[in-house]
Design an enzyme around this catalytic site. Structure first.
Site, PDB file in Angstrom:
ATOM      1  N   LYS A  32      -9.163   2.681   9.981  1.00 44.75           N
ATOM      2  CA  LYS A  32      -9.337   2.380   8.537  1.00 44.75           C
ATOM      3  C   LYS A  32      -8.904   0.809   8.162  1.00 44.75           C
ATOM      4  CE  LYS A  32      -7.793   3.737   3.873  1.00 44.75           C
ATOM      5  NZ  LYS A  32      -7.307   2.080   3.615  1.00 44.75           N
ATOM      6  N   ASP A  45       0.844  -1.172   0.103  1.00 44.65           N
ATOM      7  CA  ASP A  45       0.079   0.188  -0.056  1.00 44.65           C
ATOM      8  C   ASP A  45       1.128   1.068  -0.138  1.00 44.65           C
ATOM      9  OD1 ASP A  45      -2.171  -1.659  -0.223  1.00 44.65           O
ATOM     10  OD2 ASP A  45      -2.593  -1.137   2.090  1.00 44.65           O
ATOM     11  N   ALA A  46       1.857   1.270   0.761  1.00 43.15           N
ATOM     12  CA  ALA A  46       2.853   2.388   1.081  1.00 43.15           C
ATOM     13  C   ALA A  46       3.398   2.774  -0.450  1.00 43.15           C
ATOM     14  CB  ALA A  46       3.990   2.231   1.898  1.00 43.15           C
ATOM     15  N   ALA A  47       3.794   1.691  -1.277  1.00 39.76           N
ATOM     16  CA  ALA A  47       4.482   1.923  -2.652  1.00 39.76           C
ATOM     17  C   ALA A  47       3.381   2.422  -3.375  1.00 39.76           C
ATOM     18  CB  ALA A  47       4.897   0.419  -3.177  1.00 39.76           C
ATOM     19  N   TYR A  48       1.962   1.879  -3.538  1.00 35.61           N
ATOM     20  CA  TYR A  48       1.080   2.433  -4.310  1.00 35.61           C
ATOM     21  C   TYR A  48       0.880   3.756  -3.906  1.00 35.61           C
ATOM     22  CZ  TYR A  48      -3.631   3.014  -6.181  1.00 35.61           C
ATOM     23  OH  TYR A  48      -4.714   3.367  -6.771  1.00 35.61           O
ATOM     24  N   CYS A  64      23.784   4.074 -24.634  1.00 36.00           N
ATOM     25  CA  CYS A  64      23.727   3.316 -23.313  1.00 36.00           C
ATOM     26  C   CYS A  64      22.436   2.182 -23.391  1.00 36.00           C
ATOM     27  CB  CYS A  64      23.238   3.959 -22.108  1.00 36.00           C
ATOM     28  SG  CYS A  64      23.277   3.199 -20.675  1.00 36.00           S
ATOM     29  N   ARG A  95     -16.860  -2.312  -4.834  1.00 31.79           N
ATOM     30  CA  ARG A  95     -16.720  -0.617  -5.292  1.00 31.79           C
ATOM     31  C   ARG A  95     -16.346  -0.673  -6.638  1.00 31.79           C
ATOM     32  NH1 ARG A  95     -12.468   3.304  -2.335  1.00 31.79           N
ATOM     33  NH2 ARG A  95     -10.822   1.908  -3.426  1.00 31.79           N
ATOM     34  N   CYS A 126      27.177   0.657 -19.929  1.00 33.60           N
ATOM     35  CA  CYS A 126      27.913   1.019 -21.192  1.00 33.60           C
ATOM     36  C   CYS A 126      29.193   1.702 -21.004  1.00 33.60           C
ATOM     37  CB  CYS A 126      27.056   2.094 -21.991  1.00 33.60           C
ATOM     38  SG  CYS A 126      27.177   3.658 -21.448  1.00 33.60           S
TER      39      CYS A 126
END
Length: 719
Positions: free
Chosen positions: A128, A42-45, A454, A149, A433
Site C-alpha cells: 500500500k 495515519d495510526a491516530a487517524y 470543574c 481522488r 478544581c
C-alpha cells in the site's frame, strides 16, 4: 477521543462523541486530502475512524447523515483547480490491523459468495503506497485528464501537472480500449525527497516534513514547472471507467498496465490461502526499510473480476479488498514526568512528559498512559501487562506511535543496577478544581465529581445543560456557550448554569452591552433573554437530566422524576442515601439508598453516581445558586391511562411525517408506553415510516407487530 469503553457509553455520551468524531475526522480529511497538511499520524487517524465505527455499531440509531463511515476523503479545495466528477467513484478501503482481521475478511468473502474455503479463491497482495491517489483518463489512446481522488466523487483537475511525470505515458499503444481510466498512486521516492531537502537547506529554505506531503503539495502546484522539478513517480494498480476490459483478473489488468508503459509494483503476487497472504505481508514488512518509497501496509484483493462484481461495494469501500496496515513504529526514551489532564467528561488521564525522541519521522514529547492501572502494570481485565512492571518517573520507556491521538508508552526497560524512582501515586483529587476524583467499580478511569464547578468540564456541562432534551434554551448554541464561557467581562461570562439566568440582570448594570458585540443584535439578544426566562420553571426530569450526573441520561432522569415526584424529595433522598460498606454483606445501606435501588431501572451504578454528585460540596453550592433562579416543577403522579399501549415497549423507525421523533416519544410516554431505540424480543410494537430499514426487517424476523404512523394515531386515540 473519549477513553470510555463503547459498551459503557450512555446514549447521550455516544451522540456527543459521534458529533465530535464527525467534526474531527472531517477536519483531518480536509487537511490530508485537500490541503496536504496532516496534523496527526495515519495510526491516530485510523483510531478515530475505528472509534466512530465501534460507537455506530453499538448505537445504530445514532448514525449521523454526515458520518465518516459514509464519506470518502474530502471535497477538493476551493478556487485552486477545476473540479472533476469521477465516472466511477474512487472509494477507500476498509482496514485490517491483525492477522485475525485478515482471516475474518477472507472468511466474509467466502460466506458472501456461498463458497467453501477449499474452493480456493485467489487473492492478490501488493504494498500500500503512501502517496496521493490519482485517476488518469485516456480517450482514443490520448491522455485527456488527471484528477485527484478528492471526496471520492469529485476530485481536482491536475492534468497539466500529471503530464510532467515522466513515468506516466501521454499515449497508450494501439489496440487499447477507446476509454481507459488508469488509477494509482503518485509518490516521491525517499532518495529524491532527501535530495530535495538537502537542496532546500542549502538555499536557506524551509525543508519538507515527509515524502507523502511533499508529493501531494508538488502535484497541486499552480505552476506545472514546479511539479516537473520535483521528480514525482507513479504506480498503477486499479482502474475507473473502461469501454472494454482487456483482462479478467486483477493481476491480469496490472500486467496490461505494465505492457502499456505504466510502472507497476514488482512485489505484487497472487495467493490461494490466507497463510500465503500473511506470509507475503511479513516478507514485505521485512523489506520495507530497504524500499525507496514509503508504504503503510499491504492491500489484498479478490483476483477474479467476476467475483469482484458479485461482491460489490458497501457505502464507501469494496467488499473484495482490504488494507492490512503495518503496526506502529517504536523508539526508546526517558520518562521525565507525569501530568494529569481532565477531559470534558471529567476523566483524569495521565500524560507522560518525555525526553524528545523521533518516532517514525515525528518528534514526540508527550505520550498517553491511559489510566492508573496501566501505570501500575495492570490490564483491562486485571491481568498483568509488561510482565507486571509499573511505570515510574525516570524510567527508560518504549514509545509507540499507535492508535491514539498522541503516542503511547508500551513498555518499560529496566536497567540492572539503576535505582528507580518512587511508585507513582495517582491523585484522588481533581487537579483542575480540587473536587474528589472517584473510580467506579469495574471502571478503569477515575473521574472528577465536581461536574458543575470543574473548569475542565464546564463548557461541555453548560452545552449539555442548554441542550434540546434538557433546558432547551434557544440562542445558546455551541459557539455562543464558548463565547460566554471565555468572556472576561463579569457582565458577560457564563461559567455555571446559574450564570445563564443572571445574565440579563448583569447586563442591565453594565456598560458592555451584549447587543453591541459582533454576532449579536438587539433582536437576537431579546430572543435570548426571552428563551432564558421561559425556562425559569422547568419539568423535573429535564432539570435532573440537565445536571449532567453521570449515568443519569434522559431515560433515568424520567424514572427518578416519576419515582420522587418533586425535586425536594429527590434531593433529600440523594443526600440521605448511603451505600453499604464495602465487604460487609450484612450492610444493606441506608433506607434512602434502598428506596433508590427500588426505582425501576435504577441500579447501584446509577445510585452511586447520584450519591457522588450530591456528596461533592462544590456541586451543592452550584445547585443552590441555580435553584435561586430556577424552579423544578413537580412531576405528576403516573396514573393508569387505559391506553392500549400502556406498559408496552414501542420503537419508532423511518421518517415520521406527522410528528417529530421527540413528539412521538412524548406521545408514547403520555399513553403509558416505554420507547426504545432498537428492536429486540422485548419490543411489543414497531411504528414504521417511509425509509424504515434494519429495524423493520428485525421486527419482521421476530414476528413483532408493525403499524404505520396513521395507524399509531388511531391506536392511541389522537387521530
Amino acid at each position: 477521543m473519549s477513553d470510555i469503553s463503547v459498551e459503557k457509553l450512555t446514549e447521550l455520551e455516544a451522540a456527543a462523541e459521534l458529533e465530535r468524531l464527525a467534526r474531527a475526522i472531517a477536519h483531518h480529511d480536509e487537511l490530508y486530502h485537500a490541503k496536504d497538511r496532516p496534523e496527526i499520524s495515519d495510526a491516530a487517524y485510523d483510531a478515530l475512524k475505528r472509534r466512530n465505527e465501534a460507537i455506530e455499531a453499538h448505537f445504530p440509531a445514532l448514525v449521523r447523515d454526515d458520518s465518516p463511515s459514509r464519506r470518502v476523503g474530502a471535497a477538493p479545495a476551493l478556487a485552486t483547480f477545476a473540479p472533476v466528477v469521477h465516472a466511477r467513484p474512487m472509494l477507500s478501503l476498509d482496514n485490517a490491523f491483525s492477522d485475525e482481521d485478515v482471516r475474518d475478511f477472507v472468511g466474509s468473502v467466502y460466506r458472501f459468495l456461498g463458497q467453501l474455503p477449499d474452493d480456493s479463491i485467489a487473492f492478490t497482495a501488493e504494498p500500500k503506497i503512501d502517496g496521493l491517489s490519482m485517476s488518469i483518463r485516456y480517450e482514443n489512446g490520448i491522455l485527456v485528464s488527471g484528477a485527484t481522488r478528492g471526496d471520492g466523487t469529485t476530485g481536482e483537475n491536475v492534468t497539466a501537472n500529471i503530464r510532467t511525470i515522466a513515468e506516466i505515458p501521454n499515449r497508450l499503444p494501439a489496440g487499447a480500449p477507446a476509454v481507459v481510466e488508469v488509477r494509482g498512486e503518485v509518490y516521491m521516492a525517499k532518495s529524491d525527497f532527501l535530495t530535495l531537502n538537502a537542496q532546500m537547506e542549502a538555499e536557506g529554505k524551509q525543508t519538507y516534513v515527509n515524502p507523502r506531503n511533499t508529493a501531494a503539495g508538488s502535484l497541486r502546484q499552480l505552476d506545472a514547472k514546479v511539479t516537473a522539478s520535483r521528480k514525482l513517480r507513479f504506480f498503477a494498480y486499479a482502474w475507473g471507467e473502461m469501454s472494454d476490459m482487456p483482462a479478467d483478473t486483477q493481476l491480469g489488468m496490472v500486467e496490461v498496465f505494465r505492457q502499456w508503459g505504466f510502472p507497476v509494483n514488482p512485489l505484487m503476487k497472487r495467493f490461494n490461502s490466507v497463510d500465503g497472504l500473511l506470509a507475503h505481508y511479513r516478507a514485505i514488512g521485512m523489506e520495507r526499510p530497504t524500499l525507496d518509497y514509503d508504504i503503510d501496509g499491504v492491500v489484498y484483493k479478490v483476483d477474479r473480476l467476476d467475483l469482484q462484481t458479485r461482491l460489490g461495494f458497501r457505502s464507501r469501500s469494496p467488499r473484495w479488498a482490504i488494507a492490512h496496515k503495518f503496526p506502529a513504529e517504536q523508539a526508546l526514551t526517558i520518562l521525565r514526568g507525569i501530568d494529569i489532564q481532565v477531559g470534558r467528561t471529567g476523566a483524569l488521564t495521565p500524560v507522560a512528559r518525555l525526553e524528545p525522541i523521533t518516532v517514525g519521522g515525528v518528534v514526540v514529547t508527550n505520550a498517553t498512559l491511559h489510566n492508573e492501572d496501566y501505570i501500575k502494570g495492570i490490564g483491562q481485565k486485571g491481568e498483568p501487562i509488561r510482565e507486571g512492571r509499573d511505570i515510574r518517573i525516570g524510567d527508560s520507556v518504549i514509545v509507540q506511535r499507535a492508535g491514539d491521538v498522541i503516542p503511547q508508552i508500551v513498555d518499560v526497560v529496566l536497567e540492572e543496577g539503576k535505582k528507580r524512582g518512587e511508585p507513582y501515586q495517582f491523585p484522588h483529587v481533581c487537579p483542575a478544581c480540587g473536587s474528589h476524583a472517584v473510580r467506579e467499580e469495574g471502571e478503569a478511569v477515575r473521574r472528577c465529581t465536581g461536574g458543575l464547578i470543574c473548569p475542565a468540564q464546564a463548557v461541555e456541562r453548560i452545552r449539555h445543560f442548554v441542550s434540546r432534551n434538557a433546558f432547551d434554551i434557544e440562542g445558546l448554541g455551541e459557539k455562543q456557550v464558548e463565547f460566554f464561557f471565555n468572556a472576561e467581562d463579569p457582565a458577560l461570562c457564563i461559567r455555571s448554569p446559574a450564570d445563564i439566568f443572571t445574565l440579563k440582570k448583569r447586563q442591565e448594570n453594565s456598560l458592555t452591552k451584549l447587543q453591541n458585540i459582533e454576532g449579536f443584535g438587539a433582536t437576537s439578544v431579546k430572543k435570548l433573554y426571552d428563551a432564558i426566562d421561559a425556562r425559569r420553571e422547568i419539568a423535573l426530569h429535564r432539570f435532573l437530566f440537565g445536571l449532567g450526573i453521570r449515568h443519569v441520561g434522559e431515560v433515568n432522569a424520567k424514572r427518578l422524576a416519576r419515582a420522587y415526584l418533586s425535586y425536594a424529595a429527590f434531593e433529600k433522598a440523594a443526600l440521605e442515601a448511603v451505600p453499604p460498606k464495602e465487604g460487609d454483606r450484612t450492610d444493606k445501606g441506608s433506607e434512602a439508598w434502598q428506596d433508590m435501588l427500588a426505582v425501576e431501572g435504577i441500579g447501584s451504578i446509577v445510585a452511586e453516581a447520584v450519591v457522588d454528585f450530591y456528596g461533592e460540596p462544590h456541586n451543592r453550592e452550584v445547585l443552590a445558586a441555580l435553584l435561586a433562579e430556577v424552579t423544578p416543577l413537580d412531576e405528576e403522579a403516573r396514573v393508569a391511562t387505559g391506553s392500549p399501549v400502556e406498559g408496552k415497549t414501542v420503537v419508532f423507525t423511518g421518517s415520521l411525517e406527522r410528528m417529530s421523533r421527540d413528539e412521538a416519544k412524548a406521545m408514547a410516554e403520555r399513553h403509558g408506553a416505554k420507547t426504545a431505540g432498537s428492536v429486540s424480543k422485548k419490543t411489543d410494537l414497531v411504528v414504521a415510516g417511509p425509509g424504515a430499514g434494519s429495524k423493520l426487517a428485525k421486527a419482521t424476523e421476530l414476528g413483532i407487530e408493525v403499524i404505520n404512523e396513521d395507524d399509531w394515531f388511531k391506536l392511541v386515540g389522537e387521530d
